[in-house]
Design an enzyme around this catalytic site. Structure first.
Site, short mmCIF file in Angstrom:
data_model
loop_
_atom_site.label_atom_id
_atom_site.label_comp_id
_atom_site.label_asym_id
_atom_site.label_seq_id
_atom_site.Cartn_x
_atom_site.Cartn_y
_atom_site.Cartn_z
N HIS A 243 0.95 -1.11 -0.11
CA HIS A 243 -0.08 0.00 0.08
C HIS A 243 0.98 1.30 0.05
O HIS A 243 0.69 2.26 -0.77
CB HIS A 243 -0.84 0.09 1.22
CG HIS A 243 -1.83 1.17 1.23
ND1 HIS A 243 -3.14 1.31 1.12
CD2 HIS A 243 -1.63 2.39 1.92
CE1 HIS A 243 -3.60 2.52 1.38
NE2 HIS A 243 -2.75 3.15 1.78
N GLU A 244 1.74 1.33 0.83
CA GLU A 244 2.54 2.37 1.02
C GLU A 244 3.50 2.72 -0.19
O GLU A 244 3.90 3.82 -0.67
CB GLU A 244 3.58 2.53 2.16
CG GLU A 244 2.77 2.48 3.53
CD GLU A 244 1.73 3.61 3.62
OE1 GLU A 244 1.92 4.68 3.05
OE2 GLU A 244 0.67 3.42 4.22
N HIS B 293 4.21 6.66 -6.76
CA HIS B 293 3.35 7.89 -7.54
C HIS B 293 4.36 9.00 -7.43
O HIS B 293 4.31 9.86 -8.44
CB HIS B 293 2.04 8.27 -6.62
CG HIS B 293 1.13 8.84 -7.29
ND1 HIS B 293 -0.11 9.10 -6.78
CD2 HIS B 293 0.92 9.34 -8.58
CE1 HIS B 293 -0.91 9.97 -7.67
NE2 HIS B 293 -0.25 9.85 -8.69
#
Length: 688
Positions: free
Chosen positions: A465-466, A472
């Site tokens: 998730h992180e 990004h």
């Protein structure tokens, strides 16, 4: 030695030589330099063009916000009294400066002049968007206020920053201070050996005999799941549920902070002409109104609650049959849930954990991201803040695209949770490309002497998730900081890449790369993986309504024209629970007092973003599933579609609206179908 916080933006920072006494002088100097730059470019005599207005503003500001990001990061991961004092001395200066910039009418007029000029029409679309967003933010930052309203807005900004920081400190200190000592070995039955070992080490370090248990996640969660001693579970549950409140150690009570923040936010919204803080916040979101958000959440709750009720009914039936329990206390839920999982699927999280040593997981993660996106992680030696932090040079097709610094283990003086933040963003300065430096922080159990750190599958999901947030920023191709993913991305789309990456933790091809048993390196057996897959949606109904509960609570307490007393806050939470929840904590439970996302983390009137973006992320991942099915592939670790995801989602940051990026990737509007399918909510639940 020169101040390490004052190095040029294209140089790496020497964290080993950052001491508390260098922070304030650096911040003072950088504020002064940036203030002078702004006064110069805000002068009407300065041409209102990109190269003479926007670029100098971005370059000058970048050094200041980089230094402040470093100070904030260190305050979160290696907190000491001296560091906290230095940070808190700078906080009002930073807040005052930031408010001053937002209220600077001359600077706003220059941006407006540029927007209305012929030069604007010659700029690329991304730069036009940056100018438009800047003008919007000026308006939301109070630039059009006059007189007393203008002064009051500046005061509000300072108060909100100060109180949010105090809320965060209270949460950190409350967790760090709480402990319970166990001296009877019989009370340890069921608790995993490495947790017992860590508790014994902690007791010894504090001059005690026995086992010292804390509320840090690597201790709290396994005790709640595995401790057979019901009283010990109750002790930890009560400690966690009363943190930072009048029900716990009152030195860290966040009651006043909650009331003050809600009042200040409501007043800020009224000053800016909005009915409430929720309406103000949604000006920068994909969602258009609080009503739209509430309708979205209520519809999702209506779909999910029958599954949650079914989950709870099964748990109660199991407890009655196997433990002769006719009523369940909250501290029984994690313990019984894990026993039910073991009973139904014939495995435990503890047995799975043996296959996920940290280093094996990291190696597998690097391999998977490389296969998906063409990214390579090269370990590099950099001077960092703690010996457990590790830096990697991140390469995309052999070209450096930034640095990732991972700090994975829980410790004293480190904020709980997991998060990603940016030290510096991608930008070009005088024609030179400056690549991002990104922090990825978790709170996994630290390795003990002769014992590797073992992760649960949920921990592995957290890492992925992180990593979505980190990628990004790292894979951005946007050279203007004003359009970076972390600066102007709509908040309810920011979780798209992170939740998207979670899906790969459920692929057999991924599990083979991520797993290697701690004692013999054997991969997780396919039979065990199939059991995990069968249990993927175990209690997904209860999990979903819990997230909806938090989101509705957040939106409702910020959907008022004025602030709320703590009794009203707690009553709001109670009312929301009556509507959507199936589990109800005791009256003394004080969940809001540690809800840092809302009161110290930027998610105020935005917690719904997790569910909103989950619709986007599930639908995006469905594109990988469809590609694999169409091409007869066995897994979704697919380069071509991964490249498209980079090109249309990760690389573009905030250079265009999130809705446009999603449509460019998916070729259509988002649909909720994939989320419901992934959550096992496509058919009505069967009776128990």
């Amino acid at each position: 030695m020169p101040n390490p916080l004052l190095v040029p933006i294209d140089q790496l920072i020497d964290y080993e030589h950052i001491t508390p006494d260098v922070i304030e002088p650096a911040i003072d100097e950088l504020i002064a330099q940036t203030r002078q730059c702004i006064e110069t470019i805000a002068d009407p005599a300065t041409p209102a063009e990109w190269d003479t207005l926007i670029e100098p503003h971005e370059v000058s500001s970048a050094r200041l916000w980089r230094a402040w990001s470093v100070a904030g990061h260190l305050n979160a991961v290696v907190n000491t009294p001296a560091l906290r004092d230095a940070y808190n001395r700078c906080l009002p200066k930073i807040t005052e400066f930031s408010t001053w910039v937002g209220l600077h009418r001359g600077l706003y007029d220059q941006y407006q002049k540029l927007r209305n000029s012929a030069h604007y029409e010659t700029l690329p679309a991304v730069r036009q968007r940056i100018i438009e967003l800047a003008l919007r933010d000026f308006r939301l930052g109070g630039v059009q206020l006059e007189g007393e309203a203008r002064k009051r807005y500046a005061a509000l900004s300072d108060e909100e920053a100060r109180i949010s920081q105090k809320f965060s400190e209270n949460c950190l200190d409350a967790v760090d201070e709480w402990h319970t000592l166990v001296t009877d070995a019989d009370r340890l039955a069921g608790i995993p050996p490495d947790v017992i070992s860590a508790a014994a080490t902690l007791a010894k370090e504090n001059g005690q005999s026995g086992w010292r248990f804390t509320l840090k996640m690597p201790c709290y969660l396994p005790v709640m799941q595995y401790a057979q001693d019901r009283a010990l579970r109750e002790t930890l549950y009560r400690g966690f549920g009363t943190l930072a409140s009048e029900q716990g150690d009152t030195r860290f009570d966040n009651t006043q902070a909650i009331e003050q923040l809600l009042s200040l936010r409501a007043e800020e919204a009224r000053l800016l002409g909005y009915q409430n803080f929720a309406k103000l916040r949604l000006e920068t979101r994909m969602a258009e109104s609080p009503e739209q958000v509430l309708s979205f959440l209520q519809d999702l709750a209506k779909r999910a609650k029958p599954y949650a009720q079914h989950d709870l009914a099964q748990l109660k039936a199991f407890a009655h049959e196997h433990y002769q329990m006719t009523s369940l206390e909250p501290w029984d839920i994690p313990f019984l849930s894990e026993r039910l999982r073991e009973n139904r699927y014939d495995y435990s999280e503890e047995s799975v954990r043996q296959y996920f040593p940290v280093q094996k997981v990291l190696n597998g993660f690097f391999d998977i991201v490389g296969q998906l996106f063409g990214v390579t992680f090269k370990p590099v030696k950099l001077p960092l803040w703690h010996h457990n932090a590790q830096a990697y040079e991140v390469l995309l097709h052999k070209n450096r695209c930034g640095y990732l610094v991972m700090d994975l283990y829980a410790r004293q003086g480190k904020q709980s949770g997991a998060w990603v933040d940016s030290e510096r963003a991608r930008q070009r300065v005088d024609g030179t490309l400056v690549t991002p430096v990104i922090y990825l922080t978790c709170n996994f159990p630290a390795p003990q002497e002769n014992q590797a750190s073992l992760l649960t599958h949920d921990d592995v999901i957290t890492l992925f998730h992180e990593s979505g947030h980190a990628l990004h920023a790292l894979l951005s191709r946007v050279d203007d900081p004003g359009a970076s993913a972390f600066s102007n991305m709509e908040w309810d789309a920011i979780e798209l890449p992170s939740q998207f990456m979670e899906n790969f933790c459920w692929e057999w091809a991924s599990i083979q790369k991520l797993s290697g048993r701690v004692d013999d390196s054997s991969p997780l057996p396919h039979t065990l993986f199939k059991k995990m897959l069968a249990a993927r949606n175990f209690q997904s109904g209860m999990q979903m309504v819990r997230q909806i509960e938090f989101s509705l609570f957040d939106m409702q307490i910020h959907n008022h024209r004025s602030g709320l007393a703590i009794e009203e806050v707690l009553n709001t939470l109670s009312t929301v629970r009556q509507d959507v929840a199936v589990l109800f904590p005791p009256e003394w439970h004080r969940f809001p007092h540690t809800f840092s996302h809302l009161f110290a983390g930027g998610y105020a009137a935005g917690y719904y973003s997790y569910k909103w973006a989950e619709v986007l992320s599930a639908d995006a991942y469905a594109a990988f599933e469809e590609y694999a099915e169409t091409h007869g592939l066995e897994n979704t670790l697919i380069g071509p579609i991964g490249t498209k995801f980079v090109d249309e989602i990760l690389a573009v940051g905030a250079s265009r609206p999130a809705q446009a990026s999603f449509q460019a990737f998916r070729g259509r509007e988002p649909r909720i179908d994939a989320l419901l399918r992934h959550s096992g909510m496509t058919e009505q639940p069967l009776d128990v």
